[in-house]
Design an enzyme around this catalytic site. Structure first.
Site, PDB file in Angstrom:
ATOM      1  CB  THR A 154      -1.264   3.175  -3.078  1.00  0.00           C
ATOM      2  OG1 THR A 154      -0.517   2.042  -3.201  1.00  0.00           O
ATOM      3  CG2 THR A 154      -1.656   3.306  -1.552  1.00  0.00           C
ATOM      4  CD  GLU A 155      -5.232   5.653   0.660  1.00  0.00           C
ATOM      5  OE1 GLU A 155      -6.404   6.328   0.458  1.00  0.00           O
ATOM      6  OE2 GLU A 155      -5.242   4.702   1.544  1.00  0.00           O
ATOM      7  CG  PHE A 156      -8.949   5.004  -6.216  1.00  0.00           C
ATOM      8  CD1 PHE A 156      -8.811   3.781  -6.004  1.00  0.00           C
ATOM      9  CD2 PHE A 156     -10.410   5.294  -6.620  1.00  0.00           C
ATOM     10  CE1 PHE A 156      -9.816   2.680  -6.049  1.00  0.00           C
ATOM     11  CE2 PHE A 156     -11.251   4.508  -6.668  1.00  0.00           C
ATOM     12  CZ  PHE A 156     -11.121   3.288  -6.325  1.00  0.00           C
ATOM     13  CD1 TRP A 195      -8.501   7.796  -1.629  1.00  0.00           C
ATOM     14  CD2 TRP A 195     -10.252   6.370  -2.290  1.00  0.00           C
ATOM     15  NE1 TRP A 195      -8.366   6.450  -0.847  1.00  0.00           N
ATOM     16  CE2 TRP A 195      -9.565   5.481  -1.050  1.00  0.00           C
ATOM     17  CE3 TRP A 195     -11.441   5.661  -2.743  1.00  0.00           C
ATOM     18  CZ2 TRP A 195      -9.728   4.567  -0.788  1.00  0.00           C
ATOM     19  CZ3 TRP A 195     -11.523   4.358  -2.143  1.00  0.00           C
ATOM     20  CH2 TRP A 195     -11.081   3.772  -1.114  1.00  0.00           C
ATOM     21  CG  HIS A 228      -2.103   0.638   1.071  1.00  0.00           C
ATOM     22  ND1 HIS A 228      -3.014   0.394   0.150  1.00  0.00           N
ATOM     23  CD2 HIS A 228      -2.641   1.857   1.529  1.00  0.00           C
ATOM     24  CE1 HIS A 228      -4.182   1.310   0.214  1.00  0.00           C
ATOM     25  NE2 HIS A 228      -3.916   2.327   1.077  1.00  0.00           N
TER      26      HIS A 228
END
Length: 512
Positions: A160-162, A313, A124
């Site tokens: 990761t995290e869009f 995001w 991540h």
């Protein structure tokens, strides 16, 4: 008809031990640790286990069982309901160690063709922002783990995290992922809606973009009593979906929403239970996997996001959640600079470095205010940003010291394994301001180029001490640096003929 896609993000970082140096002093821990011992020292696995076991019970196991039961009920009526899950590699590691029920219940959902698993970075991490090689390696690690644990290979990917830009999309596409998930950012979409399939600029990847308003209605606003739509019920939400125009509606939220971020007393698990059932009452909605939605609907336009406009995001839909202040930027740069050295050592050292690279550690250092600041504070295990910064700095500095001591104590053992990032590559010049098309990121590449670069270029760099400095600063090869400096002095004195310079340089390099 509209295709609705539910994507649930599952991730738990390895949290760092607070007061690391104090802990070492109180427990009489001295230098000379192995990397395995260091992992157990800098990561607080008592806390990590406690958090994981709690969230597994409240959310991962319970929510998945609820969904499976509801889907069975829906299927009896002739309708269907599918969802997707993106599980970080470190979450799967923790599940296998501390609560295997999490893996078992998700595997049941996969076998029942209810859940589609989505690719992401194993740790991540923010690897896509500093090293394409590391980004790809983490994707491959994650793919292998998903195959080993669940017996499937993901066809859909998210970063990761869009986090998204054109290069990330095309890298994923080259690796075989035809569908990429990201955020429906208005400054990128302009007048367009997120509720359609798009194409990536420069490759054939199909892009699904998150409808953040409908996602955040569940993720953030569900238990907000001041919200004008409170309380949110399953039938109300299903009606919103049925009235939303478009081809595909992507609802993507943290899975911890169900029972952890929103306590069961808020009714969130009842909402989850009834959601598939209420959606099934609407004939104009199909709840499908991301891959199915992307294949069933044609791309309507091209999404163009340059590296400098990279989206996510989080917060303002940019990178400021992790790189918004000087604390974060400096530690991120420090962290990234260790890549060639930890990869030369490998093993447990590489595992520690990658675990330290989970995006969460930088996220805790954000200096945001307002709603974004409230979210950061909720997730952070620290009382303030200074503690978050100090904790990470102590762990990273201790690790970096151990890495550099190991490399510098045996430079000849590791030197040929070190591959530098592009910005530290050796650039050959013909003369000042006249670069040549020759750059070396490692010793093997340099040796090959020494054989073909123009003689005047070699003279230029030897006399200036550029090669000696490159070997000393990047590979800790003091003996090689001194030999190259001596060679330069001999050339100036006329002891070594320029025509023999190439031969002497290659002889020095052959001894590494």
């Amino acid at each position: 008809m509209v295709d609705v896609v539910f994507m649930f993000e599952l991730h738990q970082p390895y949290r760092l031990r607070k007061d690391l140096l104090k802990h070492m002093l109180l427990n009489g821990i001295k230098r000379g640790l192995t990397f395995s011992e260091m992992f157990d020292l800098i990561f607080d696995n008592e806390v990590n286990k406690e958090v994981f076991v709690r969230v597994a019970e409240r959310c991962y196991v319970k929510a998945t069982k609820i969904l499976l039961e509801s889907v069975k009920s829906v299927r009896k009526s002739g309708k269907d309901f599918k969802f997707s899950m993106s599980l970080s590699g470190v979450l799967i590691e923790q599940a296998l160690k501390w609560d295997k029920r999490v893996v078992d219940v998700i595997n049941e959902a996969v076998l029942e063709n209810v859940a589609e698993l989505v690719e992401q970075t194993y740790y991540h991490s923010l690897a896509s922002l500093f090293s394409i090689d590391e980004f790809i390696e983490q994707l491959e690690l994650h793919k292998s783990l998903i195959k080993e644990v669940f017996g499937v290979e993901p066809r859909v990917a998210e970063n990761t995290e869009f986090i998204y830009n054109n290069d990330i999309a095309c890298t994923l596409n080259r690796l075989g992922y035809d569908v990429v998930l990201t955020e429906g950012v208005e400054r990128v979409l302009g007048w367009r809606s997120p509720n359609y399939v798009y194409s990536a600029r420069g490759c054939n990847a199909r892009i699904l973009m998150r409808n953040y308003r409908l996602s955040d209605d569940i993720g953030f606003r569900f238990s907000d009593r001041s919200w004008d739509q409170y309380p949110l019920t399953a039938d109300k939400y299903a009606s919103w979906l049925s009235k939303t125009p478009g081809d595909v509606i992507l609802i993507a939220i943290d899975y911890e929403t169900f029972g952890e971020h929103h306590h069961p007393s808020t009714g969130i698990l009842e909402f989850l239970k009834w959601l598939p059932i209420e959606i099934a009452r609407h004939d104009n909605i199909n709840v499908v996997s991301p891959y199915e939605a992307a294949c069933r609907n044609k791309p309507r336009d091209v999404i163009d996001v340059s590296f400098w406009e990279t989206i996510s995001w989080a917060d303002e839909r940019d990178l400021s959640a992790w790189l918004g202040n000087d604390f974060q930027k400096k530690l991120f740069e420090y962290y990234a600079s260790l890549e060639p050295y930890v990869k030369a050592i490998g093993g447990e050292a590489l595992k520690i470095w990658r675990t330290l690279g989970s995006s969460d550690h930088l996220y805790y250092m954000a200096t945001k205010t307002g709603p974004a600041g409230d979210v950061h504070n909720y997730f952070s295990p620290y009382k303030d940003v200074v503690v978050a910064y100090t904790t990470y700095l102590e762990a990273l500095a201790m690790f970096a010291t151990m890495i550099l001591e190991k490399i510098s104590s045996e430079p000849s053992k590791y030197a040929k394994k070190i591959v530098l990032p592009g910005k530290k590559a050796f650039q050959f010049y013909q003369a000042p301001g006249k670069p040549l098309p020759y750059r070396a990121r490692c010793i093997t590449e340099l040796a090959a180029l020494v054989q073909i670069v123009p003689e005047e270029s070699l003279v230029y760099h030897i006399l200036r001490g550029d090669l000696a400095r490159w070997f000393r600063e990047n590979f800790f090869l003091e003996n090689v640096a001194r030999e190259l400096e001596d060679l330069g002095a001999f050339v100036k004195q006329g002891v070594v003929e320029i025509s023999k310079l190439r031969e002497f340089v290659l002889k020095i390099l052959s001894k590494i």
